[in-house]
Design an enzyme around this catalytic site. Structure first.
Site, mmCIF file in Angstrom:
data_model
loop_
_atom_site.group_PDB
_atom_site.id
_atom_site.type_symbol
_atom_site.label_atom_id
_atom_site.label_comp_id
_atom_site.label_asym_id
_atom_site.label_seq_id
_atom_site.Cartn_x
_atom_site.Cartn_y
_atom_site.Cartn_z
ATOM 1 N N PRO A 144 0.840 -1.204 0.000
ATOM 2 C CA PRO A 144 0.000 0.000 0.000
ATOM 3 C C PRO A 144 0.876 1.256 0.000
ATOM 4 C CG PRO A 144 0.005 -1.022 2.175
ATOM 5 C CD PRO A 144 0.753 -1.941 1.281
ATOM 6 N N ASP A 152 5.982 2.246 2.053
ATOM 7 C CA ASP A 152 5.097 1.105 2.275
ATOM 8 C C ASP A 152 4.359 1.331 3.587
ATOM 9 O OD1 ASP A 152 3.886 -1.336 2.770
ATOM 10 O OD2 ASP A 152 5.589 -2.531 2.071
ATOM 11 N N HIS A 153 3.046 1.555 3.491
ATOM 12 C CA HIS A 153 2.278 1.915 4.690
ATOM 13 C C HIS A 153 2.060 0.735 5.628
ATOM 14 C CE1 HIS A 153 0.336 4.799 7.023
ATOM 15 N NE2 HIS A 153 -0.604 5.230 6.193
ATOM 16 N N ARG A 154 2.447 -0.469 5.217
ATOM 17 C CA ARG A 154 2.358 -1.605 6.130
ATOM 18 C C ARG A 154 3.385 -1.495 7.244
ATOM 19 N NH1 ARG A 154 3.009 -6.466 1.951
ATOM 20 N NH2 ARG A 154 4.679 -5.027 1.338
ATOM 21 N N VAL A 198 5.636 1.508 7.434
ATOM 22 C CA VAL A 198 5.966 2.913 7.687
ATOM 23 C C VAL A 198 4.651 3.674 7.814
ATOM 24 C CG1 VAL A 198 7.127 4.974 6.817
ATOM 25 C CG2 VAL A 198 8.096 2.716 6.340
#
Length: 465
Positions: free
Chosen positions: A259, A435-437, A439
């Site tokens: 994401p 990467d929003h997983r 960060v």
């Protein structure tokens, strides 16, 4: 008595990169009947990551070349056979080439490839842009698939300088390289030169075969047909393979797996640009590549050092965040073979002169098409300079397995509020995708803000180090 079959050693395509599935044979440097020695480069292949020269691990005579240049071969498929007991350069009876098994059906055989080539070659070869060319007095043509010998044309006085991918493109488009006007450094023909020559009316008419009339119709009754070189009228179809195929797969996998979040910041880099000018006069950096990208890289590395949680990757199988102790900084490089991202190992530990040297070597190697597969693996974060194309900003896509990528936009003089007054200042825009997983927004924002802060006040390179 040892038979020929007992003396022949098959050489399969080795895995020259991490997880390599297949590769394209770009060019052969030997033909059937040539004598070879252990460590001699026999061909050049293009993998999804780099162009690699393959040395042969046997002494002997080439018994058979199994695949033609331009063929994509699965790892483990036999590409050449060597008669290790032959005493002379005589060629064995010609044998027709056989179809190569596809990547899905061929068994995988890993073969160790010597890391370095010997300096001495068994025969003196005329140097060409890539590889060692063809042995003197021999043609680069191999026997045809039906076993009949191909006619051997007289050797041209001078061969156009072009890399194997460019030569293949010219062949696919029906362009005579000898007639192409080169624009590359040192008189090298580039892809753009080939496309320009192909678009010329004379080249297009020469490349297109005459259309055959339909069955039962006279030539006069046949409607005019003007197909493109490999598709419908006005179309050019280019096979997707090598770097382009690998890039496409990686970007799709990244875009639809991780994401993405992209944040932007516009920053006054007037002081950084002044520092670049000063550093160019520094004796310790003499002869090194000193430019704004160097200081952007340094600022980004410093921000990652201050926030080490961003230097990580997501392990989907084990549902873990894997944090890395070293920062391997990827640099996106546009080459004739497509976009590649080699990385500088442990870049965060380098001094500014060493970082400048590493950047210069990385760019030179990439442009020469000699980036090693190892240099393309193991990156943790990436920096891409879109400003070199005059672009202000963008939304960069993560390299698979990495946590963040920073895009550096064009530096422009703009009206800016400085010390309470509107004055012209040098300004750029940075874009950070992450990467929003692993960060979250706060961490990503801090990394981007710290990078911008260093570029606005570069003295922080010393105070924050």
């Amino acid at each position: 008595m040892t038979t020929t079959a007992q003396r022949v050693r098959d050489f399969p395509l080795p895995d020259v990169g991490e997880g390599l599935v297949d590769a394209e044979i770009l060019a052969w440097h030997v033909r059937q009947g040539d004598r070879v020695t252990d460590g001699q480069v026999v061909c050049e292949v293009e993998t999804a990551k780099a162009s690699v020269e393959l040395p042969i691990p046997y002494d002997g005579v080439v018994h058979r070349v199994h695949v033609e240049a331009g063929t994509t071969v699965a790892v483990g498929a036999v590409i050449i056979s060597i008669d290790t007991g032959a005493q002379g350069p005589e060629a064995p009876a010609p044998e027709p080439a056989v179809p190569v098994a596809s990547a899905a059906t061929a068994s995988v055989v890993r073969v160790d490839v010597p890391a370095e080539e010997p300096d001495a070659q068994p025969t003196v070869r005329q140097p060409v842009l890539v590889g060692y060319g063809v042995a003197p007095g021999r043609s680069g043509r191999r026997p045809r698939r039906n076993g009949s010998a191909a006619p051997v044309p007289a050797a041209p006085a001078e061969r156009a300088a072009a890399k194997p991918p460019v030569r293949k493109l010219a062949k696919d488009l029906g362009v005579d390289l000898a007639a192409v006007v080169p624009t590359g450094a040192g008189g090298v023909v580039t892809r753009s030169d080939v496309h320009a020559a192909h678009q010329a009316p004379s080249a297009r008419s020469a490349a297109l075969p005459a259309a055959a009339p339909p069955a039962g119709a006279s030539p006069a009754a046949a409607p005019p047909v003007a197909p493109g070189p490999s598709g419908a009228e006005g179309e050019i179809r280019v096979p997707v393979k090598g770097v382009r195929r690998a890039t496409a797969r990686a970007m799709v996998a990244s875009a639809f797996t991780a994401p993405h979040v992209t944040e932007f910041v516009t920053v006054d880099v007037t002081r950084t640009m002044a520092l670049v000018r000063d550093l160019k006069q520094d004796p310790e950096l003499a002869g090194l590549r000193v430019n704004p990208l160097l200081l952007v890289a340094r600022a980004f590395l410093l921000a990652v050092r201050r926030h080490p949680e961003v230097n990580a990757r997501w392990d989907e199988e084990n549902q873990e965040i894997v944090r890395k102790e070293r920062v391997n900084l990827g640099i996106a490089a546009a080459t004739e073979r497509g976009l590649i991202v080699p990385n500088i190992k442990d870049a965060g530990a380098l001094t500014l002169p060493r970082l400048a040297r590493a950047l210069g070597e990385l760019v030179a190697t990439a442009r020469a098409g000699r980036t090693a597969p190892a240099a393309l693996a193991g990156g943790t974060v990436t920096l891409t300079n879109i400003g070199v194309f005059g672009v202000d900003t963008g939304t960069p896509i993560l390299n698979p397995g990495e946590s963040a990528i920073l895009a550096f936009g064009a530096v422009r003089e703009r009206p800016w509020v400085h010390k309470g007054e509107v004055v012209p200042r040098q300004v750029t825009t940075l874009a950070l995708s992450f990467d929003h997983r692993l960060v979250d927004g706060e961490l990503g924002s801090r990394v981007l803000a710290d990078t911008a802060a260093v570029l606005e006040h570069p003295k922080r390179l010393l105070t924050w180090a």
